[in-house]
Design a protein around this motif. Sequence first.
Motif, PDB file in Angstrom:
ATOM      1  N   ILE A   2       0.839  -1.204   0.000  1.00  0.00           N
ATOM      2  CA  ILE A   2       0.000   0.000   0.000  1.00  0.00           C
ATOM      3  C   ILE A   2       0.877   1.259   0.000  1.00  0.00           C
ATOM      4  CG2 ILE A   2      -1.765   1.285   1.316  1.00  0.00           C
ATOM      5  CD1 ILE A   2      -2.756  -1.487   2.363  1.00  0.00           C
ATOM      6  N   ALA A   3       2.034   1.160   0.680  1.00  0.00           N
ATOM      7  CA  ALA A   3       2.915   2.345   0.790  1.00  0.00           C
ATOM      8  C   ALA A   3       3.720   2.609  -0.477  1.00  0.00           C
ATOM      9  CB  ALA A   3       3.873   2.134   1.965  1.00  0.00           C
ATOM     10  N   PHE A   4       3.766   1.618  -1.376  1.00  0.00           N
ATOM     11  CA  PHE A   4       4.699   1.678  -2.514  1.00  0.00           C
ATOM     12  C   PHE A   4       4.592   2.987  -3.316  1.00  0.00           C
ATOM     13  CE2 PHE A   4       6.101   0.797  -6.845  1.00  0.00           C
ATOM     14  CZ  PHE A   4       7.351   0.273  -6.597  1.00  0.00           C
ATOM     15  N   GLY A   5       3.402   3.323  -3.738  1.00  0.00           N
ATOM     16  CA  GLY A   5       3.224   4.520  -4.570  1.00  0.00           C
ATOM     17  C   GLY A   5       3.533   5.799  -3.814  1.00  0.00           C
ATOM     18  N   ARG A  43      -1.149   7.617   6.206  1.00  0.00           N
ATOM     19  CA  ARG A  43      -2.011   7.336   5.066  1.00  0.00           C
ATOM     20  C   ARG A  43      -2.228   5.826   4.895  1.00  0.00           C
ATOM     21  NH1 ARG A  43      -6.304   9.063   2.401  1.00  0.00           N
ATOM     22  NH2 ARG A  43      -6.309   8.501   0.202  1.00  0.00           N
ATOM     23  N   VAL A  44      -1.162   5.036   5.078  1.00  0.00           N
ATOM     24  CA  VAL A  44      -1.289   3.581   4.943  1.00  0.00           C
ATOM     25  C   VAL A  44      -2.238   3.046   6.016  1.00  0.00           C
ATOM     26  CG1 VAL A  44      -0.084   1.357   5.050  1.00  0.00           C
ATOM     27  CG2 VAL A  44       0.951   3.271   3.818  1.00  0.00           C
ATOM     28  N   ASP A  45      -2.079   3.547   7.245  1.00  0.00           N
ATOM     29  CA  ASP A  45      -2.970   3.089   8.326  1.00  0.00           C
ATOM     30  C   ASP A  45      -4.423   3.439   8.022  1.00  0.00           C
ATOM     31  OD1 ASP A  45      -0.836   2.023   9.616  1.00  0.00           O
ATOM     32  OD2 ASP A  45      -0.555   3.665  11.034  1.00  0.00           O
ATOM     33  N   GLU A  46      -4.620   4.620   7.453  1.00  0.00           N
ATOM     34  CA  GLU A  46      -5.980   5.051   7.082  1.00  0.00           C
ATOM     35  C   GLU A  46      -6.579   4.103   6.033  1.00  0.00           C
ATOM     36  OE1 GLU A  46      -7.931   9.048   5.087  1.00  0.00           O
ATOM     37  OE2 GLU A  46      -5.859   9.149   5.755  1.00  0.00           O
ATOM     38  N   MET A  47      -5.738   3.730   5.050  1.00  0.00           N
ATOM     39  CA  MET A  47      -6.198   2.828   3.985  1.00  0.00           C
ATOM     40  C   MET A  47      -6.474   1.418   4.524  1.00  0.00           C
ATOM     41  SD  MET A  47      -6.541   4.379   1.130  1.00  0.00           S
ATOM     42  CE  MET A  47      -7.185   5.696   2.096  1.00  0.00           C
ATOM     43  N   LEU A  48      -5.617   0.958   5.455  1.00  0.00           N
ATOM     44  CA  LEU A  48      -5.833  -0.372   6.064  1.00  0.00           C
ATOM     45  C   LEU A  48      -7.164  -0.401   6.796  1.00  0.00           C
ATOM     46  CD1 LEU A  48      -2.257  -1.059   7.467  1.00  0.00           C
ATOM     47  CD2 LEU A  48      -3.405  -2.440   5.731  1.00  0.00           C
ATOM     48  N   LYS A  49      -7.454   0.717   7.484  1.00  0.00           N
ATOM     49  CA  LYS A  49      -8.694   0.795   8.246  1.00  0.00           C
ATOM     50  C   LYS A  49      -9.898   0.823   7.293  1.00  0.00           C
ATOM     51  CE  LYS A  49     -10.656   3.410  11.986  1.00  0.00           C
ATOM     52  NZ  LYS A  49     -10.703   4.674  12.652  1.00  0.00           N
ATOM     53  N   ARG A  51      -8.700  -6.305  -1.834  1.00  0.00           N
ATOM     54  CA  ARG A  51      -8.812  -5.097  -1.018  1.00  0.00           C
ATOM     55  C   ARG A  51      -7.465  -4.391  -0.875  1.00  0.00           C
ATOM     56  NH1 ARG A  51     -12.259  -8.121   2.745  1.00  0.00           N
ATOM     57  NH2 ARG A  51     -11.007  -7.475   4.527  1.00  0.00           N
ATOM     58  N   VAL A  52      -6.377  -5.184  -0.870  1.00  0.00           N
ATOM     59  CA  VAL A  52      -5.037  -4.575  -0.818  1.00  0.00           C
ATOM     60  C   VAL A  52      -4.815  -3.747  -2.090  1.00  0.00           C
ATOM     61  CG1 VAL A  52      -2.544  -4.990  -0.736  1.00  0.00           C
ATOM     62  CG2 VAL A  52      -4.083  -6.445   0.591  1.00  0.00           C
ATOM     63  N   ALA A  53      -5.183  -4.350  -3.234  1.00  0.00           N
ATOM     64  CA  ALA A  53      -5.016  -3.628  -4.511  1.00  0.00           C
ATOM     65  C   ALA A  53      -5.839  -2.342  -4.502  1.00  0.00           C
ATOM     66  CB  ALA A  53      -5.447  -4.531  -5.667  1.00  0.00           C
ATOM     67  N   LEU A  54      -7.035  -2.420  -3.919  1.00  0.00           N
ATOM     68  CA  LEU A  54      -7.908  -1.244  -3.844  1.00  0.00           C
ATOM     69  C   LEU A  54      -7.292  -0.181  -2.930  1.00  0.00           C
ATOM     70  CD1 LEU A  54     -10.687  -0.094  -4.669  1.00  0.00           C
ATOM     71  CD2 LEU A  54     -11.625  -1.135  -2.613  1.00  0.00           C
ATOM     72  N   ALA A  55      -6.783  -0.623  -1.771  1.00  0.00           N
ATOM     73  CA  ALA A  55      -6.163   0.309  -0.819  1.00  0.00           C
ATOM     74  C   ALA A  55      -4.955   0.993  -1.469  1.00  0.00           C
ATOM     75  CB  ALA A  55      -5.740  -0.441   0.440  1.00  0.00           C
ATOM     76  N   ARG A  56      -4.155   0.202  -2.193  1.00  0.00           N
ATOM     77  CA  ARG A  56      -2.969   0.774  -2.843  1.00  0.00           C
ATOM     78  C   ARG A  56      -3.374   1.802  -3.906  1.00  0.00           C
ATOM     79  NH1 ARG A  56       0.839  -3.161  -6.171  1.00  0.00           N
ATOM     80  NH2 ARG A  56      -1.003  -3.103  -7.492  1.00  0.00           N
ATOM     81  N   LEU A  80      -6.064   3.617  -3.922  1.00  0.00           N
ATOM     82  CA  LEU A  80      -6.666   4.817  -3.330  1.00  0.00           C
ATOM     83  C   LEU A  80      -5.697   5.619  -2.464  1.00  0.00           C
ATOM     84  CD1 LEU A  80     -10.115   3.298  -2.277  1.00  0.00           C
ATOM     85  CD2 LEU A  80      -9.777   5.085  -3.980  1.00  0.00           C
ATOM     86  N   ALA A  81      -4.544   5.013  -2.136  1.00  0.00           N
ATOM     87  CA  ALA A  81      -3.614   5.658  -1.195  1.00  0.00           C
ATOM     88  C   ALA A  81      -3.185   7.048  -1.678  1.00  0.00           C
ATOM     89  CB  ALA A  81      -2.392   4.766  -0.978  1.00  0.00           C
ATOM     90  N   LYS A  82      -3.003   7.202  -2.985  1.00  0.00           N
ATOM     91  CA  LYS A  82      -2.535   8.495  -3.506  1.00  0.00           C
ATOM     92  C   LYS A  82      -3.682   9.472  -3.756  1.00  0.00           C
ATOM     93  CE  LYS A  82       0.722   8.213  -6.726  1.00  0.00           C
ATOM     94  NZ  LYS A  82       1.509   7.657  -7.856  1.00  0.00           N
TER      95      LYS A  82
END
Length: 374
Positions: free
Chosen positions: A110-113, A127-133, A155-160, A162-164
């Motif tokens: 999730i943090a990659f981008g 931001r990563v914690d927000e996406m995990l939640k 869901r991981v792909a979705l979180a990643r 949306l992270a940006k």
Amino acid sequence: MAETVFAPWDDPNEKPLIRFRNVNKRFGDFTAIDDLTLDIFEREFFALLGPSGCGKTTMMRMLAGFEDPTDGAIELAGQNIAGVPANKRAVNMMFQSYALFPHLSVWDNIAFGLRRESKDRAAIAARVDEMLKLTRLEKFAQRKPHQISGGQRQRVALARSLAKAPKLLLLDEPLGALDAKLREATQFELMDIQEKTGTTFVIVTHDQEEAMTVASRVAVMDEGRIMQVATPERIYEAPNSVYVADFIGDVNILHGTAKPIGEDTYQLTWAARELPVTAVSARPFSDGQACHLAVRPEKVSIHKDKPDTDNAVQGKVLDIAYLGNLSTYHVELPTGDIIKAQVANTRRISRRDFTWEDPVWVSWTKTAGVLLAE
């Protein structure tokens, strides 16, 4: 207080987030997108629906920046994005394969981008914690993709993606790899996440049920053209062509000629030895005009004796499909046409009133069908 209905497409003052203006895309002699004009609004969950090869993925790739239109313009938030490279657009794309990094944990995926944008570490962690939640993955943060289920990887792909915080998220057949039950649960999760983030989602799917479930509006496509754009309810209840009526759900279609018999009321002559059927249509038809009547099976009733109603046709039961909550009767008419009638199985052990080869009557009201010109 009445809830305001989300329908920016009905407001002439709303500016679309995405505009396709007379877009064509050709690959050699093949036209993948044919003079396409379309508006998509902010906070929409927009579905591109159609059979394989209809041009929906090409449209998405043009939005993502992987393809440029042959001619015409695509605007995002008022700017022409033709020629803007994919990594410089406020657009993210989630692929069918999810494309997660197998050697990285869920957290690092999730943090990659965010790391590539060289944000400071505290901002990235927050931001990563927000996406995990948001995607309910907190417990799985340190696992690798192979240690979690298909639905969790999705869901991981979705979180990643949306992270940006993209303006626009493109989803290419995102639920294709999930089983039916999980897919249904994930559809509602997607809708929930889309609503919470307020991100505009554009989903490409050939699964009509998926499109009808998640989308605020659906564009039904065929051979590079958009056949109809409307809310799921309008697409289902008021299709604008036989193609759309036939593509979405189950439908009975009678072909014949129209004859006006009163205000917005027509008779359809459809078979030599059968009485004409009556239909109501706000769309005008001239006397003798070729037309089609589309009637959904759930609007057709089945009877032992001739009912006293607008439209009744006699036939015999050819086939019965038992679907648990519903039974669909395929009734063959003397003309050889098949009419499907759907009956809800309300009793626990439903004793069938009709069985194979039984003579029956099928009927529907004059307002049950849609009269179509093409």
